[in-house]
Motif scaffolding. Structure first.
Motif, PDB file in Angstrom:
ATOM      1  N   ARG A   1     -10.524  10.786   1.733  1.00 52.95           N
ATOM      2  CA  ARG A   1     -10.029  10.343   0.405  1.00 52.95           C
ATOM      3  C   ARG A   1      -9.325   8.743   0.710  1.00 52.95           C
ATOM      4  NH1 ARG A   1      -6.124  12.491  -2.059  1.00 52.95           N
ATOM      5  NH2 ARG A   1      -6.691  12.154  -4.051  1.00 52.95           N
ATOM      6  N   TYR A   2      -8.810   8.546   2.057  1.00 46.51           N
ATOM      7  CA  TYR A   2      -7.892   7.799   2.159  1.00 46.51           C
ATOM      8  C   TYR A   2      -8.804   6.323   2.570  1.00 46.51           C
ATOM      9  CZ  TYR A   2      -3.949  10.737   1.755  1.00 46.51           C
ATOM     10  OH  TYR A   2      -3.071  11.741   1.488  1.00 46.51           O
ATOM     11  N   PRO A   3      -8.689   5.250   2.088  1.00 42.21           N
ATOM     12  CA  PRO A   3      -9.346   4.177   2.557  1.00 42.21           C
ATOM     13  C   PRO A   3      -9.035   3.664   4.079  1.00 42.21           C
ATOM     14  CG  PRO A   3      -8.475   3.911   0.294  1.00 42.21           C
ATOM     15  CD  PRO A   3      -8.211   4.862   0.876  1.00 42.21           C
TER      16      PRO A   3
ATOM     17  N   LYS B   1       0.816  -1.285   0.189  1.00 40.85           N
ATOM     18  CA  LYS B   1       0.035  -0.276  -0.036  1.00 40.85           C
ATOM     19  C   LYS B   1       0.915   1.366  -0.106  1.00 40.85           C
ATOM     20  CE  LYS B   1      -3.687  -2.503   2.434  1.00 40.85           C
ATOM     21  NZ  LYS B   1      -4.303  -2.489   3.743  1.00 40.85           N
ATOM     22  N   ARG B   2       0.438   2.293  -0.838  1.00 37.00           N
ATOM     23  CA  ARG B   2       1.001   3.560  -0.616  1.00 37.00           C
ATOM     24  C   ARG B   2       0.714   4.328   0.544  1.00 37.00           C
ATOM     25  NH1 ARG B   2      -0.167   3.028  -6.110  1.00 37.00           N
ATOM     26  NH2 ARG B   2      -2.249   4.246  -5.658  1.00 37.00           N
TER      27      ARG B   2
ATOM     28  N   GLU C   1      -4.030   5.625  -0.451  1.00 39.19           N
ATOM     29  CA  GLU C   1      -4.376   4.372   0.062  1.00 39.19           C
ATOM     30  C   GLU C   1      -4.293   4.536   1.907  1.00 39.19           C
ATOM     31  OE1 GLU C   1      -3.526   1.168  -3.135  1.00 39.19           O
ATOM     32  OE2 GLU C   1      -1.719   1.630  -2.134  1.00 39.19           O
ATOM     33  N   VAL C   2      -3.432   5.006   2.218  1.00 41.90           N
ATOM     34  CA  VAL C   2      -3.086   4.962   3.637  1.00 41.90           C
ATOM     35  C   VAL C   2      -2.544   6.277   4.006  1.00 41.90           C
ATOM     36  CG1 VAL C   2      -2.142   4.018   5.877  1.00 41.90           C
ATOM     37  CG2 VAL C   2      -2.532   2.403   3.810  1.00 41.90           C
ATOM     38  N   ALA C   3      -3.238   7.053   5.102  1.00 46.32           N
ATOM     39  CA  ALA C   3      -2.685   7.897   5.566  1.00 46.32           C
ATOM     40  C   ALA C   3      -2.290   7.739   7.212  1.00 46.32           C
ATOM     41  CB  ALA C   3      -3.730   9.301   5.351  1.00 46.32           C
TER      42      ALA C   3
END
Length: 777
Positions: free
Chosen positions: A370-372, A127-128, A207-209
């Motif tokens: 915006r991040y899942p 994941k990014r 994708e990830v924050a």
């Protein structure tokens, strides 16, 4: 037995949904297995360690076994790269982040490493990851600091900051882990929404924050949307109005409300302004007076009466530079909306900056949505746990300190007036400095930090000042704040991000300073949030170090005057020292702080109530824009709408150029119509509350006005695009779009909008009127 009772207590608190009670018992049970892997991993070469980390990429899912392996590998990588063996509590923090929590870890407990290991863990799952910080300095510092750990784990890392080129940004975002300030990442999102070629996009799908200083980013920053503007032409300043307003006096020519948000002319002031401007009628409808001149006077009065140099902005290098109050730093590439910006520039007699138009905006809440997958870390999450749950659906996990906190937090010292308080602060610094203990003083703004530094200089007490004027020197100043005899005066400490080590950066005098009592922290006033108080206090007592903290306050501090001006009767001060010791005074200041926190929460709620619809509309429009950007849709639509003109152009230019021109035309008009829609919604918000007089809910009325207008955007975009297609001319260079009016801004910047753009004074007045009517009934 005690451990069992502790676990039962945690579960009970979780059942009744108290904040800060996310269950971590499952991950505590993994710590022995992680420790057991250490001897074996120590025997591996660097290449073998990287290979072991790479093996995690092949795992189909991440469960307890993978968490154990990741934490063991991360601990070994940190030991080799940084000479730091991660504490068990840091690994608990890592696992809390990997399971989507906001982890609360005290200052100095190693959040940066815990966050890096979690980011690496997500990256090893393919994941990014964006590690989102409060400022550019921390983003770059942490990326560079943690790079050796990432390298050993085989994970690429980058960062974004204002000075990077488009190519450098694209490369940073292409890394597995990218660090960036929330504003910088947000502005890249907004800039990507304006591109006309796919290859100009810099951000891949989020994708990830992992949000550092999560309370500051998700709560404090969330009150003010990020607004992107583009240059239109050179700014114009009404020098005549500025000169007139400069002469006005408070109480005679104008008044302000108690919280310092609004200013208005008195009848005497209006008369003076009208005469000075040539006998115009400010409130008339003729060309010389009327709305335009009145608007110019109002913004000039706002700049004169409500915005203070060295508090709200600096003047540096011939420019007005805004100060971000929540960070105590200069807000780069940020300005007030045009009229107000020009008014401040006129007030300070500096050249006007370019005039602009709003192109797009995004709230922090929408940015994070915006991040899942979202996680966060901070030292003060429990205080805002309910907000994190309400707005972001995030739960807080409290990580215990590695070493118990022995800092002594002294009772607030309250004085009758700010001047007597300042005198007492100087005396406190003199007394503690005489022992050799290092002192950190937290002030409210630039002006106060410099006033205190001046008073200390007169008292022969040498200090170092950290504020928005020299925030580039932040790391060096903070690193030495724990030295023997040091006095450091700083503005907002939240998000400074650098630990204060006793004895200074090298720790040479650590034992000597510890024996004297460690770092002494002084707050010159209570902040509008108890979290900010706690973040300042938390600079002392790092990892079990000795230390102490004390806050000074006055019954005439801005916090009290703004949020609880009616001081209870019977509170008296000592005649000699002017100190107030009454319990009621302490309660009153705490009450003022709670009111301020309540106001900020309501601002956040109000912002989200109105922007929720706007974000929904934006998502719909962006899906259409993305299709125009990535496919032949624009050419197909224009060929269908204007077949003859399209065929005519197709005979003169090749298909690829025509398709690109159609795309640019439609994207230009779509972006323009969205900008027009935002301007329309701003006007609606500013007038909607008048409808409350008819007992209609302002939010419902906002929706009634906004939805039909939104549905006009696509048809109007197509209509304007057809007209542009008809107007374009063919030159030697091909289709001349600029000549047809398709011109995009040459530069962009961000606006700092009003703290609460969705809660006007009109609405507040109407609330009071409705309240009185209810009482009468």
């Amino acid at each position: 037995m005690a451990a069992v009772m502790q676990r039962v207590g945690r579960r009970l608190r979780r059942i009744i949904q108290r904040p800060g009670t996310a269950e971590l018992t499952r991950y505590e049970a993994l710590l022995p297995a992680i420790a057991k892997r250490e001897p074996e991993l120590e025997t591996l070469s660097d290449a073998e360690l990287t290979e072991a980390a790479a093996a995690l990429r092949a795992e189909p899912e991440f469960g307890d076994r993978q968490f154990t392996e990741l934490c063991a590998l991360g601990r070994e990588a940190a030991r080799r790269a940084l000479d730091e063996r991660a504490f068990d509590v840091q690994l608990l923090g890592t696992m809390g982040l990997l399971t989507g929590h906001v982890v609360q870890m005290a200052t100095g407990e190693g959040k940066t490493l815990a966050g890096a290991l979690a980011a690496a863990g997500y990256a090893l799952q393919g994941k990014r990851v964006h590690v989102i910080s409060v400022n550019d300095y921390l983003a770059r510092r942490d990326a560079e600091w943690m790079r050796p750990v990432y390298d050993l784990l085989g994970v690429s890392v980058g960062w974004v900051e204002p000075g990077l080129t488009q190519e450098e940004r694209r490369a940073a975002y292409a890394s597995a882990v990218c660090y960036g300030a929330v504003s910088e990442i947000g502005f890249d999102v907004l800039r990507d929404r304006l591109v006309t070629r796919v290859e100009d996009l810099v951000q891949p799908e989020p994708e990830v924050a992992i949000v550092d200083e999560a309370d500051s980013v998700l709560v404090d920053e969330a009150r003010v949307p990020l607004v992107m503007a583009g240059s239109v032409d050179e700014g114009i300043v009404d020098e005549e109005v500025a000169k007139v307003v400069r002469r006005l006096r408070h109480g005679l020519h104008y008044e302000t409300d108690p919280d310092g948000r609004n200013a208005w002319l008195t009848p005497a002031g209006a008369s003076v302004v009208e005469k000075s401007l040539g006998g115009i009628d400010l409130y008339g409808e003729n060309a010389d007076g009327g709305p335009q001149r009145l608007a110019a006077v109002n913004v000039a009065l706002h700049a004169h009466a409500l915005l203070t140099r060295d508090v709200d902005y600096l003047v540096r290098d011939g420019k007005v530079q805004l100060i971000n109050a929540s960070r105590g730093r200069v807000a780069e590439l940020q300005r007030w909306p045009d009229g107000l910006q020009a008014a401040v520039e006129a007030k300070e007699q500096v050249p006007p900056s370019d005039r602009g138009e709003i192109l797009d905006s995004i709230t922090v809440q929408a940015l994070i949505a915006r991040y899942p997958k979202v996680a966060g870390m901070t030292g003060t999450a429990v205080a805002v746990a309910e907000q994190l749950r309400e707005f972001y659906r995030l739960e807080v996990a409290v990580i215990p300190p590695n070493t118990p906190n022995i800092r002594e937090d002294l009772r607030d010292r309250i004085y009758a007036s700010p001047s007597r308080k300042l005198r007492a602060i100087v005396e406190e610094i003199r007394t503690v400095h005489g022992t050799g203990r290092p002192i950190l003083v937290g002030t409210q703004d630039v002006a106060e930090s410099e006033e205190l530094a001046e008073k200390l200089a007169k008292a022969d007490l040498s200090c170092v000042v950290l504020n928005a004027r020299n925030d580039a020197e932040e790391a060096a100043i903070i690193a030495e704040a724990g030295k023997h005899d040091a006095i450091t005066v700083s503005t907002q400490m939240a998000g400074r991000g650098t630990d204060i080590r006793l004895g200074g950066a090298d720790g040479a005098d650590r034992e000597r300073v510890a024996e004297l009592g460690g770092l002494h922290v002084i707050g010159t006033a209570r902040y509008p949030s108890s979290r900010l108080d706690d973040q300042l206090r938390g600079r002392a007592g790092r990892q079990g170090d000795p230390g102490s903290s004390v806050f000074f306050a006055s019954l005439n501090d801005e916090l009290v005057l703004s949020y609880a001006p009616d001081v209870p009767e019977g509170i008296t001060a000592d005649e000699e020292t002017a100190e107030v010791t009454a319990v009621a005074a302490h309660r009153h200041i705490a009450h003022a702080q709670r009111v301020a926190e309540g106001v900020d929460l309501e601002i956040h709620r109000n912002t989200w109530r109105y922007t929720r619809l706007i974000e929904h509309q934006r998502r719909e429009l962006l899906a259409h824009r993305d299709e125009l950007l990535r496919t032949r849709l624009a050419a197909e639509l224009l060929e269908k709408a204007a077949p003859e003109r399209y065929a005519e152009l197709a005979e003169q230019v090749d298909a690829e150029r025509l398709e690109r021109a159609c795309r640019e035309i439609m994207l230009y008009h779509l972006d323009q119509r969205w900008a027009d829609h935002l301007a329309f919604l701003t006007d609606v918000r500013e007038s909607i509350h008048l409808r409350a007089l008819a007992r209609e809910a302002p939010l419902d009325e906002f929706h009634r006005a906004a939805i039909p207008e939104f549905h006009k955007i696509l048809p109007e975009t197509e209509k304007r695009s057809v007209q542009t297609l008809a107007d374009v001319e063919i030159t030697e260079g091909g289709i001349d779009l600029p000549a047809a009016g398709v011109r995009r801004p040459t530069s962009t910047w961000t606006y700092l909008v009003h703290d609460n753009p969705f809660d006007s004074d009109a609405e507040q007045a109407l609330k009071k009127v409705r309240g009185m009517l209810r009482k009468k009934r």
